[in-house]
Scaffold this active site. Sequence first.
Site, PDB file in Angstrom:
ATOM      1  N   SER A   4      69.315 -19.203  31.415  1.00 36.94           N
ATOM      2  CA  SER A   4      68.372 -19.333  32.535  1.00 36.94           C
ATOM      3  C   SER A   4      67.896 -17.977  33.025  1.00 36.94           C
ATOM      4  O   SER A   4      66.848 -17.889  33.663  1.00 36.94           O
ATOM      5  CB  SER A   4      69.059 -20.003  33.726  1.00 36.94           C
ATOM      6  N   GLU A   7      60.191 -22.700  27.513  1.00 39.85           N
ATOM      7  CA  GLU A   7      59.779 -21.290  27.519  1.00 39.85           C
ATOM      8  C   GLU A   7      60.308 -20.651  26.229  1.00 39.85           C
ATOM      9  O   GLU A   7      61.518 -20.677  25.975  1.00 39.85           O
ATOM     10  CB  GLU A   7      60.351 -20.576  28.747  1.00 39.85           C
ATOM     11  N   HIS A  24      64.111 -21.810  26.172  1.00 32.76           N
ATOM     12  CA  HIS A  24      64.606 -22.236  27.491  1.00 32.76           C
ATOM     13  C   HIS A  24      64.037 -23.599  27.867  1.00 32.76           C
ATOM     14  O   HIS A  24      62.841 -23.727  28.132  1.00 32.76           O
ATOM     15  CB  HIS A  24      64.236 -21.170  28.536  1.00 32.76           C
ATOM     16  N   ASN A  80      62.101 -19.700  36.337  1.00 31.24           N
ATOM     17  CA  ASN A  80      63.249 -19.390  37.207  1.00 31.24           C
ATOM     18  C   ASN A  80      63.017 -18.183  38.113  1.00 31.24           C
ATOM     19  O   ASN A  80      63.596 -18.093  39.197  1.00 31.24           O
ATOM     20  CB  ASN A  80      64.523 -19.202  36.385  1.00 31.24           C
TER      21      ASN A  80
HETATM   22  C1  LIG Z   1      67.874 -23.831  35.980  1.00 31.51           C
HETATM   23  C2  LIG Z   1      66.973 -23.649  34.832  1.00 31.51           C
HETATM   24  O1  LIG Z   1      67.232 -22.756  34.004  1.00 31.51           O
HETATM   25  C3  LIG Z   1      65.726 -24.416  34.635  1.00 31.51           C
HETATM   26  C4  LIG Z   1      65.648 -25.800  35.183  1.00 31.51           C
HETATM   27  O2  LIG Z   1      65.943 -26.753  34.516  1.00 31.51           O
HETATM   28  S1  LIG Z   1      65.107 -25.930  36.746  1.00 31.51           S
HETATM   29  C5  LIG Z   1      65.054 -27.659  37.036  1.00 31.51           C
HETATM   30  C6  LIG Z   1      63.798 -28.289  36.498  1.00 31.51           C
HETATM   31  N1  LIG Z   1      63.804 -29.698  36.772  1.00 31.51           N
HETATM   32  C7  LIG Z   1      63.173 -30.242  37.817  1.00 31.51           C
HETATM   33  O3  LIG Z   1      62.486 -29.562  38.575  1.00 31.51           O
HETATM   34  C8  LIG Z   1      63.389 -31.710  37.983  1.00 31.51           C
HETATM   35  C9  LIG Z   1      62.682 -32.243  39.185  1.00 31.51           C
HETATM   36  N2  LIG Z   1      62.868 -33.671  39.257  1.00 31.51           N
HETATM   37  C10 LIG Z   1      62.117 -34.558  38.554  1.00 31.51           C
HETATM   38  O4  LIG Z   1      61.204 -34.212  37.831  1.00 31.51           O
HETATM   39  C11 LIG Z   1      62.435 -36.019  38.738  1.00 31.51           C
HETATM   40  O5  LIG Z   1      63.126 -36.179  39.952  1.00 31.51           O
HETATM   41  C12 LIG Z   1      63.298 -36.608  37.565  1.00 31.51           C
HETATM   42  C13 LIG Z   1      62.447 -36.652  36.283  1.00 31.51           C
HETATM   43  C14 LIG Z   1      64.568 -35.835  37.323  1.00 31.51           C
HETATM   44  C15 LIG Z   1      63.744 -38.021  37.918  1.00 31.51           C
HETATM   45  O6  LIG Z   1      62.636 -38.754  38.306  1.00 31.51           O
HETATM   46  P1  LIG Z   1      62.663 -39.693  39.577  1.00 31.51           P
HETATM   47  O7  LIG Z   1      61.386 -40.447  39.616  1.00 31.51           O
HETATM   48  O8  LIG Z   1      63.034 -38.844  40.743  1.00 31.51           O
HETATM   49  O9  LIG Z   1      63.901 -40.638  39.364  1.00 31.51           O
HETATM   50  P2  LIG Z   1      64.099 -41.854  38.399  1.00 31.51           P
HETATM   51  O10 LIG Z   1      63.331 -43.036  38.901  1.00 31.51           O
HETATM   52  O11 LIG Z   1      65.595 -41.964  38.285  1.00 31.51           O
HETATM   53  O12 LIG Z   1      63.528 -41.406  37.018  1.00 31.51           O
HETATM   54  C16 LIG Z   1      62.169 -41.519  36.620  1.00 31.51           C
HETATM   55  C17 LIG Z   1      62.126 -41.801  35.149  1.00 31.51           C
HETATM   56  O13 LIG Z   1      62.789 -40.766  34.435  1.00 31.51           O
HETATM   57  C18 LIG Z   1      63.808 -41.313  33.589  1.00 31.51           C
HETATM   58  N3  LIG Z   1      64.911 -40.369  33.521  1.00 31.51           N
HETATM   59  C19 LIG Z   1      65.375 -39.580  34.500  1.00 31.51           C
HETATM   60  N4  LIG Z   1      66.389 -38.829  34.035  1.00 31.51           N
HETATM   61  C20 LIG Z   1      66.556 -39.159  32.731  1.00 31.51           C
HETATM   62  C21 LIG Z   1      67.430 -38.737  31.717  1.00 31.51           C
HETATM   63  N5  LIG Z   1      68.369 -37.783  31.927  1.00 31.51           N
HETATM   64  N6  LIG Z   1      67.301 -39.289  30.497  1.00 31.51           N
HETATM   65  C22 LIG Z   1      66.383 -40.234  30.249  1.00 31.51           C
HETATM   66  N7  LIG Z   1      65.511 -40.671  31.178  1.00 31.51           N
HETATM   67  C23 LIG Z   1      65.605 -40.152  32.399  1.00 31.51           C
HETATM   68  C24 LIG Z   1      64.196 -42.599  34.287  1.00 31.51           C
HETATM   69  O14 LIG Z   1      64.772 -43.536  33.404  1.00 31.51           O
HETATM   70  C25 LIG Z   1      62.859 -43.093  34.814  1.00 31.51           C
HETATM   71  O15 LIG Z   1      62.131 -43.711  33.774  1.00 31.51           O
HETATM   72  P3  LIG Z   1      61.051 -44.844  34.092  1.00 31.51           P
HETATM   73  O16 LIG Z   1      60.070 -44.249  35.049  1.00 31.51           O
HETATM   74  O17 LIG Z   1      60.473 -45.086  32.749  1.00 31.51           O
HETATM   75  O18 LIG Z   1      61.830 -45.965  34.651  1.00 31.51           O
HETATM   76  N1  LIG Z   2      71.643 -26.696  34.500  1.00 35.47           N
HETATM   77  C1  LIG Z   2      70.361 -26.453  34.330  1.00 35.47           C
HETATM   78  O1  LIG Z   2      69.512 -27.038  35.025  1.00 35.47           O
HETATM   79  C2  LIG Z   2      69.908 -25.483  33.302  1.00 35.47           C
HETATM   80  C3  LIG Z   2      70.794 -24.622  32.687  1.00 35.47           C
HETATM   81  N2  LIG Z   2      70.335 -23.747  31.728  1.00 35.47           N
HETATM   82  C4  LIG Z   2      71.261 -22.840  31.053  1.00 35.47           C
HETATM   83  O2  LIG Z   2      71.888 -23.576  30.004  1.00 35.47           O
HETATM   84  C5  LIG Z   2      73.245 -23.115  29.836  1.00 35.47           C
HETATM   85  C6  LIG Z   2      74.192 -24.291  30.010  1.00 35.47           C
HETATM   86  O3  LIG Z   2      74.011 -24.859  31.292  1.00 35.47           O
HETATM   87  P1  LIG Z   2      74.553 -26.330  31.629  1.00 35.47           P
HETATM   88  O4  LIG Z   2      74.357 -27.224  30.467  1.00 35.47           O
HETATM   89  O5  LIG Z   2      73.970 -26.691  32.934  1.00 35.47           O
HETATM   90  O6  LIG Z   2      76.110 -26.039  31.807  1.00 35.47           O
HETATM   91  P2  LIG Z   2      77.330 -27.055  31.769  1.00 35.47           P
HETATM   92  O7  LIG Z   2      78.396 -26.454  32.608  1.00 35.47           O
HETATM   93  O8  LIG Z   2      76.867 -28.446  32.048  1.00 35.47           O
HETATM   94  O9  LIG Z   2      77.769 -27.019  30.220  1.00 35.47           O
HETATM   95  C7  LIG Z   2      78.260 -25.893  29.561  1.00 35.47           C
HETATM   96  C8  LIG Z   2      79.086 -26.393  28.376  1.00 35.47           C
HETATM   97  O10 LIG Z   2      79.428 -25.285  27.545  1.00 35.47           O
HETATM   98  C9  LIG Z   2      80.751 -25.496  27.075  1.00 35.47           C
HETATM   99  N3  LIG Z   2      81.315 -24.224  26.633  1.00 35.47           N
HETATM  100  C10 LIG Z   2      81.730 -23.184  27.401  1.00 35.47           C
HETATM  101  N4  LIG Z   2      82.187 -22.186  26.614  1.00 35.47           N
HETATM  102  C11 LIG Z   2      82.033 -22.608  25.321  1.00 35.47           C
HETATM  103  C12 LIG Z   2      82.311 -22.039  24.059  1.00 35.47           C
HETATM  104  N5  LIG Z   2      82.835 -20.827  23.965  1.00 35.47           N
HETATM  105  N6  LIG Z   2      82.026 -22.755  22.934  1.00 35.47           N
HETATM  106  C13 LIG Z   2      81.483 -24.000  23.019  1.00 35.47           C
HETATM  107  N7  LIG Z   2      81.199 -24.594  24.201  1.00 35.47           N
HETATM  108  C14 LIG Z   2      81.461 -23.907  25.333  1.00 35.47           C
HETATM  109  C15 LIG Z   2      81.476 -26.121  28.268  1.00 35.47           C
HETATM  110  O11 LIG Z   2      82.659 -26.798  27.866  1.00 35.47           O
HETATM  111  C16 LIG Z   2      80.399 -27.073  28.801  1.00 35.47           C
HETATM  112  O12 LIG Z   2      80.483 -28.358  28.216  1.00 35.47           O
HETATM  113  C17 LIG Z   2      73.435 -21.974  30.846  1.00 35.47           C
HETATM  114  O13 LIG Z   2      73.136 -20.768  30.208  1.00 35.47           O
HETATM  115  C18 LIG Z   2      72.402 -22.300  31.920  1.00 35.47           C
HETATM  116  O14 LIG Z   2      71.999 -21.171  32.631  1.00 35.47           O
HETATM  117  C19 LIG Z   2      69.032 -23.711  31.332  1.00 35.47           C
HETATM  118  C20 LIG Z   2      68.121 -24.584  31.872  1.00 35.47           C
HETATM  119  C21 LIG Z   2      68.479 -25.512  32.934  1.00 35.47           C
END
Ligand SMILES: CC(=O)CC(=O)SCCNC(=O)CCNC(=O)[C@H](O)C(C)(C)COP(=O)(O)OP(=O)(O)OC[C@H]1O[C@@H](n2cnc3c(N)ncnc32)[C@H](O)[C@@H]1OP(=O)(O)O
Ligand SMILES: NC(=O)C1=CN([C@@H]2O[C@H](COP(=O)(O)OP(=O)(O)OC[C@H]3O[C@@H](n4cnc5c(N)ncnc54)[C@H](O)[C@@H]3O)[C@@H](O)[C@H]2O)C=CC1
Length: 313
Positions: A144, A177, A165, A215
Site C-alpha cells: 500500500s 495501480e 496494487h 493511498n
Molecule cells: C489500503 C489500500 O492499499 C487500498 C485500498 O484498498 S483502500 C480501500 C478501497 N475500497 C473502498 O473504498 C471500498 C468502499 N466501499 C465500497 O465500494 C462498497 O461499500 C462495497 C463494494 C465494499 C460494498 O458495497 P455496499 O453496497 O456497501 O454493500 P453490499 O450491498 O454488501 O455490496 C454490494 C455488492 O457488492 C458485492 N460484494 C461486496 N463485497 C464483496 C466481496 N468481497 N466479494 C464478492 N462480492 C462482494 C455484494 O454481493 C453486492 O452485490 P449485489 O449488488 O450484486 O448484490
Molecule cells: N487491507 C487493504 O485494504 C489493502 C492492503 N494492501 C496491502 O496488501 C498487503 C496485505 O494486506 P492484507 O491482505 O490486508 O493483510 P492481512 O493481514 O489480511 O493478510 C496478510 C497475510 O499474510 C500472511 N503472511 C505474513 N507473513 C507471511 C510470510 N512470510 N509468508 C506467507 N504469508 C505470510 C499472514 O498470515 C496473512 O494471512 C499489505 O502490504 C497491505 O498494505 C493493499 C491494498 C488494500
Amino acid sequence: MAFFTRQLCRHFSSSAVRNVVIKNVTIIGGGQMGAGIAQVAATTGHSVTLVDTSDDILKTAVKGIEGSLKRVVKKKFADKPEAGEEFIQKVLRNVSTSTDSGSAAQRSDLVLEAIVENLKIKQDIFHQLDKVAPEHTIFASNTSSLPITDIASTTSRLDRFGGLHFFNPVPMMKLVEVVATSATSKETFDSLLNFSKVLGKTPVSCKDSPGFIVNRLLVPYLVEAVRLHERGHGSKEDVDIAMKLGAGHPMGPFELADYVGLDTIKFIIDGWSAKDPSNPLFAPIEMLNKLVAEGKLGKKTGEGFYKYKRLIK
Ligand SMILES: CC(=O)CC(=O)SCCNC(=O)CCNC(=O)[C@H](O)C(C)(C)COP(=O)(O)OP(=O)(O)OC[C@H]1O[C@@H](n2cnc3c(N)ncnc32)[C@H](O)[C@@H]1OP(=O)(O)O
Ligand SMILES: NC(=O)C1=CN([C@@H]2O[C@H](COP(=O)(O)OP(=O)(O)OC[C@H]3O[C@@H](n4cnc5c(N)ncnc54)[C@H](O)[C@@H]3O)[C@@H](O)[C@H]2O)C=CC1
C-alpha cells in the site's frame, strides 16, 4: 568491447523475458488482499497457488474465496443455481494452496506478494524467491505504501519487478495501480498492465512515489477524520454519515478504515512519518495507536472503531 558484449547480453537477457504471458501465478499471503486477488485470477482462468504460513490460514482463505464467489453467483446465476455451483467449483479448481513459497515460485510466471506491510519481511521473501524462481518470472508487490524500489533491492531481477496494487474488496474494485520503478523494463510493465486487463480491471500507471495515487490522497483523509473526531468535532457515526451523504462516498472514513485494517493504516502512516517526520499529515494518531495496541484491527478481528459480528475474511 567487453562493455559492448555485456550490454548485448543484457539486451538478450531482457528480450528473453519479453511478452511474458502470465498463466501461472503464485500469491504470497492469503489474507484479505491475497485471497481476493487469487479469486479474481482464478476466475479469469489463471492457475493460482496461494501461499501462507499455515494450512489453517489457507483453509480460511479458501473458505473466504468460496463465500465471495457465492455472492458473485447469487446475481450472475440467479435463475440457474446448478450452473452457479458448477462455476464456483471450476474457479476453485484453479486454486491450489501451499506453505512452501519456494516450490510454488518455481512454477510461476508471476509471484505477487500480499503479506504484512513490513519492508524487511517483504525483502526477505523476495530475496529467497529470487534464487529459485525461473529467469522469466516477474515479481510484484501489492504494497500500500512501501517503495517498490526498496522491496526489489534484495533481488537481482530489478528489471522484472514492479508494483501491482489492488483495492479492497478485490472482486468488486475495478482499479489496479501498476507501478514501474526506474529499473522496471517496459516488457515487465506491459506484462503487468496486460495481466490487470485480463483480470477485468482498469489499470493506471503510477510512479514509485509514496502511496502511489490513491493511498497518498486517501490515507491522509482517513486519519484526518480520526483527528477531527479526537478534537470532539464530530462523532464517528456523524462523520461517516456526513461523508456518505455529503460527499457521495460508499463508506464513511471510520467504516473504511475498519474495512482496510487499522494495522495496515498504522503501518502506512508510521512508515511515511519515519521518512518525513515534520509533515503534519503523518503525525501519530492516539486513537488509532491505542486500538492497534489492543488488537482491535477492524472488521477482520471483529472490532475496530466499530464492533462487528466475527466474519470469515
Ligand atoms: C489500503 C489500500 O492499499 C487500498 C485500498 O484498498 S483502500 C480501500 C478501497 N475500497 C473502498 O473504498 C471500498 C468502499 N466501499 C465500497 O465500494 C462498497 O461499500 C462495497 C463494494 C465494499 C460494498 O458495497 P455496499 O453496497 O456497501 O454493500 P453490499 O450491498 O454488501 O455490496 C454490494 C455488492 O457488492 C458485492 N460484494 C461486496 N463485497 C464483496 C466481496 N468481497 N466479494 C464478492 N462480492 C462482494 C455484494 O454481493 C453486492 O452485490 P449485489 O449488488 O450484486 O448484490
Ligand atoms: N487491507 C487493504 O485494504 C489493502 C492492503 N494492501 C496491502 O496488501 C498487503 C496485505 O494486506 P492484507 O491482505 O490486508 O493483510 P492481512 O493481514 O489480511 O493478510 C496478510 C497475510 O499474510 C500472511 N503472511 C505474513 N507473513 C507471511 C510470510 N512470510 N509468508 C506467507 N504469508 C505470510 C499472514 O498470515 C496473512 O494471512 C499489505 O502490504 C497491505 O498494505 C493493499 C491494498 C488494500
